[in-house]
Design a protein around this motif. Structure first.
Motif, short mmCIF file in Angstrom:
data_model
loop_
_atom_site.label_atom_id
_atom_site.label_comp_id
_atom_site.label_asym_id
_atom_site.label_seq_id
_atom_site.Cartn_x
_atom_site.Cartn_y
_atom_site.Cartn_z
N GLU A 1 39.46 34.48 48.39
CA GLU A 1 40.49 35.23 47.67
C GLU A 1 40.85 34.53 46.37
O GLU A 1 41.02 35.18 45.34
CB GLU A 1 41.73 35.43 48.53
N PHE A 2 40.96 33.21 46.43
CA PHE A 2 41.26 32.45 45.21
C PHE A 2 40.15 32.62 44.18
O PHE A 2 40.42 32.86 43.01
CB PHE A 2 41.46 30.98 45.54
N LEU A 3 38.89 32.52 44.61
CA LEU A 3 37.77 32.68 43.69
C LEU A 3 37.76 34.07 43.06
O LEU A 3 37.57 34.20 41.85
CB LEU A 3 36.44 32.43 44.41
N ASP B 1 38.57 37.24 38.25
CA ASP B 1 39.22 38.39 37.61
C ASP B 1 40.07 37.94 36.43
O ASP B 1 40.04 38.56 35.36
CB ASP B 1 40.08 39.15 38.60
N ALA B 2 40.83 36.86 36.62
CA ALA B 2 41.69 36.36 35.54
C ALA B 2 40.87 35.88 34.35
O ALA B 2 41.21 36.16 33.20
CB ALA B 2 42.58 35.23 36.07
N MET B 3 39.77 35.19 34.62
CA MET B 3 38.92 34.70 33.55
C MET B 3 38.25 35.86 32.82
O MET B 3 38.17 35.88 31.58
CB MET B 3 37.87 33.74 34.10
N ASN B 4 37.78 36.86 33.57
CA ASN B 4 37.15 38.02 32.97
C ASN B 4 38.16 38.82 32.13
O ASN B 4 37.86 39.23 31.01
CB ASN B 4 36.55 38.91 34.07
N ASP B 5 39.37 39.01 32.66
CA ASP B 5 40.41 39.72 31.91
C ASP B 5 40.78 38.97 30.63
O ASP B 5 40.98 39.58 29.58
CB ASP B 5 41.67 39.89 32.76
N GLY B 6 40.85 37.64 30.71
CA GLY B 6 41.16 36.85 29.53
C GLY B 6 40.09 36.98 28.46
O GLY B 6 40.39 37.08 27.26
N GLU B 7 38.84 37.00 28.87
CA GLU B 7 37.75 37.16 27.91
C GLU B 7 37.78 38.54 27.26
O GLU B 7 37.57 38.68 26.05
CB GLU B 7 36.41 36.94 28.61
N ARG C 1 53.45 36.93 36.66
CA ARG C 1 53.72 38.36 36.52
C ARG C 1 52.60 39.11 35.83
O ARG C 1 52.78 40.23 35.43
CB ARG C 1 55.02 38.53 35.72
N ASN C 2 51.46 38.52 35.70
CA ASN C 2 50.33 39.18 35.05
C ASN C 2 49.65 40.22 35.94
O ASN C 2 48.68 40.82 35.55
CB ASN C 2 49.28 38.15 34.62
N GLY C 3 50.13 40.40 37.17
CA GLY C 3 49.57 41.40 38.05
C GLY C 3 48.57 40.87 39.05
O GLY C 3 48.04 41.62 39.85
N TYR C 4 48.29 39.58 39.06
CA TYR C 4 47.35 39.03 40.02
C TYR C 4 48.04 38.84 41.36
O TYR C 4 49.22 38.56 41.43
CB TYR C 4 46.76 37.71 39.51
N LYS C 5 47.28 38.98 42.43
CA LYS C 5 47.86 38.95 43.77
C LYS C 5 47.98 37.55 44.34
O LYS C 5 48.65 37.36 45.32
CB LYS C 5 47.01 39.81 44.70
N PHE C 6 47.31 36.57 43.73
CA PHE C 6 47.40 35.20 44.24
C PHE C 6 48.76 34.63 43.87
O PHE C 6 49.11 34.55 42.70
CB PHE C 6 46.28 34.34 43.65
N ARG C 7 49.53 34.24 44.87
CA ARG C 7 50.87 33.70 44.62
C ARG C 7 51.05 32.40 45.38
O ARG C 7 50.67 32.31 46.55
CB ARG C 7 51.92 34.71 45.08
#
Length: 108
Positions: A28-30, A35-41, A13-19
């Motif tokens: 798409e996975f990359l 994006d997830a790694m950049n957002d986490g940083e 539910r973090n808003g990412y489209k990969f499900r």
């Protein structure tokens, strides 16, 4: 980079489209993983991208483009417009994390 999400949370539910369960390709996975790694940083640095006007509150302009992920995978598109009368060039630089290129078949 201790703020990295697990791969399973990229579809949460973090808003990412990969499900899980949906057909996705490796690109798409990359994109979603980066994006997830950049957002986490950015979250670990105290930058909340979900807050309105967050970019205007950065202590240094474009600080969000200096993350580990941007330094490894990122770059800038340069758009250039040249005046035909005076030869003045106007350049605009837009950041990117991935670059998609069309590969055409070589004619023989």
């Amino acid at each position: 980079v201790s703020a990295l999400p697990t791969i399973g949370t990229c579809g949460s539910r973090n808003g990412y489209k990969f499900r899980p369960g949906r057909q996705e390709d490796a690109h798409e996975f990359l994109v979603h993983l980066l994006d997830a790694m950049n957002d986490g940083e950015l979250r670990a640095a105290g930058i909340n991208q979900h807050m309105s006007g967050w970019r205007d509150r950065l202590p240094v302009s474009r600080l969000d483009e200096t993350t580990f992920i941007h330094r490894i995978f990122g770059g800038y598109f340069r758009s250039q417009v040249r005046c035909r009368k005076c030869n003045y060039c106007s350049n605009t630089y837009d950041p990117f994390l991935d670059l998609s290129l069309e590969v055409s078949k070589k004619s023989s």
